[in-house]
Design an enzyme around this catalytic site. Structure first.
Site, PDB file in Angstrom:
ATOM      1  CG  ASP A  69     -18.477  48.829 -68.017  1.00  0.00           C
ATOM      2  OD1 ASP A  69     -18.125  49.735 -67.233  1.00  0.00           O
ATOM      3  OD2 ASP A  69     -17.691  48.015 -68.531  1.00  0.00           O
ATOM      4  CE1 TYR A 164     -10.892  52.435 -53.791  1.00  0.00           C
ATOM      5  CE2 TYR A 164      -9.849  53.238 -51.788  1.00  0.00           C
ATOM      6  CZ  TYR A 164     -10.987  53.000 -52.532  1.00  0.00           C
ATOM      7  OH  TYR A 164     -12.222  53.330 -52.015  1.00  0.00           O
ATOM      8  CE  LYS A 168     -12.191  55.939 -54.464  1.00  0.00           C
ATOM      9  NZ  LYS A 168     -13.455  55.872 -55.197  1.00  0.00           N
ATOM     10  NE  ARG A 237      -7.170  51.083 -41.583  1.00  0.00           N
ATOM     11  CZ  ARG A 237      -5.905  50.764 -41.322  1.00  0.00           C
ATOM     12  NH1 ARG A 237      -5.341  51.150 -40.192  1.00  0.00           N
ATOM     13  NH2 ARG A 237      -5.196  50.076 -42.192  1.00  0.00           N
TER      14      ARG A 237
HETATM   15  P1  NAD Z   1     -19.209  48.516 -53.529  1.00  0.00           P
HETATM   16  O1  NAD Z   1     -18.181  47.649 -54.149  1.00  0.00           O
HETATM   17  O2  NAD Z   1     -20.228  47.873 -52.635  1.00  0.00           O
HETATM   18  O3  NAD Z   1     -19.974  49.345 -54.639  1.00  0.00           O
HETATM   19  C1  NAD Z   1     -19.370  49.817 -55.820  1.00  0.00           C
HETATM   20  C2  NAD Z   1     -20.245  49.395 -56.974  1.00  0.00           C
HETATM   21  O4  NAD Z   1     -19.688  49.946 -58.183  1.00  0.00           O
HETATM   22  C3  NAD Z   1     -20.304  47.881 -57.165  1.00  0.00           C
HETATM   23  O5  NAD Z   1     -21.643  47.425 -57.067  1.00  0.00           O
HETATM   24  C4  NAD Z   1     -19.750  47.671 -58.556  1.00  0.00           C
HETATM   25  O6  NAD Z   1     -20.398  46.630 -59.284  1.00  0.00           O
HETATM   26  C5  NAD Z   1     -19.980  49.027 -59.197  1.00  0.00           C
HETATM   27  N1  NAD Z   1     -19.118  49.225 -60.361  1.00  0.00           N
HETATM   28  C6  NAD Z   1     -17.799  48.902 -60.484  1.00  0.00           C
HETATM   29  N2  NAD Z   1     -17.380  49.194 -61.715  1.00  0.00           N
HETATM   30  C7  NAD Z   1     -18.456  49.701 -62.382  1.00  0.00           C
HETATM   31  C8  NAD Z   1     -18.642  50.167 -63.706  1.00  0.00           C
HETATM   32  N3  NAD Z   1     -17.643  50.145 -64.600  1.00  0.00           N
HETATM   33  N4  NAD Z   1     -19.870  50.623 -64.057  1.00  0.00           N
HETATM   34  C9  NAD Z   1     -20.905  50.603 -63.158  1.00  0.00           C
HETATM   35  N5  NAD Z   1     -20.772  50.156 -61.905  1.00  0.00           N
HETATM   36  C10 NAD Z   1     -19.564  49.717 -61.512  1.00  0.00           C
HETATM   37  O7  NAD Z   1     -18.414  49.660 -52.741  1.00  0.00           O
HETATM   38  P2  NAD Z   1     -18.928  50.760 -51.717  1.00  0.00           P
HETATM   39  O8  NAD Z   1     -18.361  50.420 -50.398  1.00  0.00           O
HETATM   40  O9  NAD Z   1     -20.392  50.954 -51.850  1.00  0.00           O
HETATM   41  O10 NAD Z   1     -18.156  52.038 -52.270  1.00  0.00           O
HETATM   42  C11 NAD Z   1     -18.786  53.088 -52.993  1.00  0.00           C
HETATM   43  C12 NAD Z   1     -17.793  54.186 -53.267  1.00  0.00           C
HETATM   44  O11 NAD Z   1     -17.274  54.686 -52.026  1.00  0.00           O
HETATM   45  C13 NAD Z   1     -16.570  53.769 -54.085  1.00  0.00           C
HETATM   46  O12 NAD Z   1     -16.180  54.832 -54.911  1.00  0.00           O
HETATM   47  C14 NAD Z   1     -15.512  53.547 -53.026  1.00  0.00           C
HETATM   48  O13 NAD Z   1     -14.209  53.690 -53.549  1.00  0.00           O
HETATM   49  C15 NAD Z   1     -15.849  54.639 -52.036  1.00  0.00           C
HETATM   50  N6  NAD Z   1     -15.344  54.365 -50.677  1.00  0.00           N
HETATM   51  C16 NAD Z   1     -15.880  53.370 -49.920  1.00  0.00           C
HETATM   52  C17 NAD Z   1     -15.396  53.130 -48.648  1.00  0.00           C
HETATM   53  C18 NAD Z   1     -15.994  52.051 -47.772  1.00  0.00           C
HETATM   54  O14 NAD Z   1     -15.547  51.915 -46.641  1.00  0.00           O
HETATM   55  N7  NAD Z   1     -16.956  51.283 -48.211  1.00  0.00           N
HETATM   56  C19 NAD Z   1     -14.340  53.900 -48.139  1.00  0.00           C
HETATM   57  C20 NAD Z   1     -13.795  54.892 -48.941  1.00  0.00           C
HETATM   58  C21 NAD Z   1     -14.313  55.134 -50.206  1.00  0.00           C
END
Ligand code: NAD
Length: 348
Positions: A69, A164, A168, A237
């Protein structure tokens, strides 16, 4: 002084033996980033996620994979030990349905970045990447579906997405100050909706492209000829294919003029949700009746990425067309859907 210029020292060229740490690797984007670096020949990759290993979307052979974590300081120290580069993509997040309902969980991701960046700094890492989001932009500029695309300076004056988006913005500020005060080379990309294989496609955290693919697949499978659409379908979008996203992260993190400078990483191909549904229908060769759920979360009215800055500074922008990317995503979700139905493990 906060804005005092720091001298950018050139560091030794990276080698394939450098230890790369990637947080959030059990999730969509970071999992694909691990695969990307592995394919590039990096030999020492440490992947971490709080999810149990069995639930990671992608497990890449030959990668050290830890289930820890990262909102805990001790875990972050362990994770960053010996790191040359740290990529923090861990966050508690999901699509609109998740981020509108669980603002506290979203805000608490501040703990992950706070501890990860400090641990990276203490470990003497050379570079630190943070995944920011288009949700950091001022929401007042996104009230019309025919929006003008968002450019980097549109985050301030700040009026980010509640929960959220503010997390960020705050974490971006940490990145900026770790460079200005402590000399850690930090990099930040503001992602605009990312989609592709190996991402969430059901369960409540999935985003629009995956949700629409799944609904179409379900409709075909069950013979139901109706699709539920969140909002009135006119929201616009842009959507970036995962391959462009991981390539962009690598380019941004190794371009020193971008130190401590947030940059858009997104596609500039704007579509409405209705158009997105039509594209998926075309791939699936079906036409469904549309039922609009006006009470469902719909997010801002319109959002697009202005890519002037990234084109100027990197001579590149995400360019996979939505038609191409959606087709690959649809096939992957279809295969997952039927594998699950047949009782097979769907995370692989
Ligand atoms: P995702 O939910 O698939 O992956 C995020 C991962 O972080 C998850 O597997 C989760 O278990 C892990 N996580 C959460 N809390 C944690 C902790 N305390 N310790 C360790 N791991 C932890 O999301 P994603 O789409 O792969 O997003 C990745 C990053 O990109 C994030 O920061 C997200 O905010 C950012 N983001 C994503 C998008 C998108 O469209 N997918 C858009 C803008 C920003």
């Amino acid at each position: 002084m906060m804005n005092q210029k720091r001298l950018v020292e050139k560091d030794s060229p990276r080698t394939k033996d450098d230890l790369i740490v990637i947080a959030g690797a059990g999730g969509f984007i970071a999992g694909n980033l691990v695969l990307f670096f592995k394919k590039k020949g990096f030999k020492r990759i440490r992947a971490v996620d709080k999810k149990p290993l069995a639930e990671w979307y992608l497990r890449v052979p030959g990668v050290e994979s830890l289930s820890l974590d990262c909102s805990q300081e001790d875990s972050c120290r362990r994770v960053c030990e010996g790191a040359v580069e740290v990529y923090n993509l861990a966050a508690d997040m999901g699509g609109m349905g998740f981020i509108e309902r669980f603002r506290i969980e979203c805000l608490r991701s501040i703990l992950i970045n706070t501890h990860m960046i400090e641990a990276a700094y203490r470990a003497g890492a050379k570079r630190y990447f943070f995944s920011s989001s288009a949700c950091a932009y001022n929401t007042l500029l996104q009230q019309d579906p025919k929006v003008r695309a968002l450019k980097e300076s549109d985050a301030y004056p700040a009026m980010a997405e509640r929960g959220y988006g503010w997390e960020k913005l705050m974490s971006e500020m940490f990145c900026e100050e770790y460079w200005h005060e402590r000399g850690l080379k930090t990099f930040m990309a503001r992602f605009h909706n990312v989609y592709g294989p190996h991402g969430t496609w059901d369960g409540g955290r999935e985003k629009a492209p995956a949700a629409i693919c799944r609904k179409v697949i379900e409709a075909i499978d069950t013979g139901n000829d109706t699709i539920d659409i969140w909002g009135d379908g006119t929201q616009t979008r842009s959507f970036m294919y995962i391959d462009d996203c991981v390539k962009g992260i690598d380019m941004i993190t190794h371009h020193d003029p971008l130190i401590a400078t947030p940059i858009n990483l997104g596609s500039s191909e704007l579509v409405s949700i209705n158009e997105l549904v039509s594209k998926v229908e075309k791939i699936a060769r079906i036409k469904l009746k549309r039922k609009y759920d006006l009470a469902a979360p719909r997010g801002v009215a319109g959002r697009n990425s202005d890519n002037t800055f990234i084109k100027k500074i990197l001579g590149w922008e995400p360019s996979t067309t939505l038609d191409r990317g959606l087709s690959a995503t649809y096939q992957w979700i279809k295969q997952q859907y039927y594998a699950r139905k047949a009782g097979r493990r769907v995370v692989e």
